[in-house]
Design an enzyme around this catalytic site. Sequence first.
Site, PDB file in Angstrom:
ATOM      1  CB  ALA A   2      -0.915  -0.006   1.219  1.00 19.44           C
ATOM      2  N   GLY A  18      -0.578  -5.163   0.926  1.00 20.54           N
ATOM      3  CA  GLY A  18      -1.832  -5.092   0.201  1.00 20.54           C
ATOM      4  C   GLY A  18      -1.784  -5.801  -1.142  1.00 20.54           C
ATOM      5  CD  GLU A  68      -3.690  -7.347   3.359  1.00 21.93           C
ATOM      6  OE1 GLU A  68      -4.218  -7.530   4.461  1.00 21.93           O
ATOM      7  OE2 GLU A  68      -3.257  -6.225   2.979  1.00 21.93           O
ATOM      8  CD  GLU A 107       0.817  -5.834   5.853  1.00 22.09           C
ATOM      9  OE1 GLU A 107       0.085  -5.727   4.863  1.00 22.09           O
ATOM     10  OE2 GLU A 107       1.523  -6.853   6.076  1.00 22.09           O
TER      11      GLU A 107
END
Length: 260
Positions: free
Chosen positions: A66, A112, A115, A135
């Site tokens: 992200a 992300g 994900e 993360e």
Amino acid sequence: MKYNNILSETSNGITTITINRPSKLNALNRETIQELHNAFDEANASSKTKVIIVTGSGEKAFVAGADISEFANFSVKEGAKLAAKGQELLFDFVANLSTPVIAAINGFALGGGLELAMAAHFRIASDNAKMGLPEVSLGVIPGYGGTQRLPQLVGKGGAMEMIMTAGMIDANQALQYGLVNHVTTSEDLLEFTEKIAGKIMKNSSVAIASAINAINANYEDGENGFKVEIEEFGNCFGTEDFKEGTQAFLQKRKANFPGK
């Protein structure tokens, strides 16, 4: 529809959605997440699209994570809202599409990015792919479904280790873990993925949508997957695809499914 951060092209029943921010290693920012939602929604609604492939531009990254600069100063409330909106708009949205979604993972799929790949219905990786959820090295946890989908795919212990260490695994490890279905070369990645898409397209799109719903139900709280399977199985008997498929079998010919 025109996009700033992605490319979407449909050919021979396959819509290929490419995250196209190579200077940012295809990192997901808010605009890109919204554009991806729009592109997936448009492809899913199109009668021309039978399979969706999602990938990243270039060979370095599928999605390297992200865009941290967008949320580095968020409050607790803003952080929770970011995760909730992202899951609803893109990650859960993709997982529950009735059109099959294949992630073609080229290069880095981190945070992300992984994900997003896990939200797809299954994954194919290039041999230079690296995957991870880093993360906790930033003082946060995966917020776009990573703590839920990774254990479902690789098991609790493997997911705990990957998340706690913030480490990366390579394509062969991902294959061993069951995180990806196949590994191929970077050069052959899209062609290989399209071949599998071609096999999918020979079958009933209506039945496939029912199968996706039934499989997903097993992972939903409060849902009885067996009950959903029974309902979807029964629903298939009322479709034109069922009539065509059974008649083709009895007549010993290839089915020509109308998709209804």
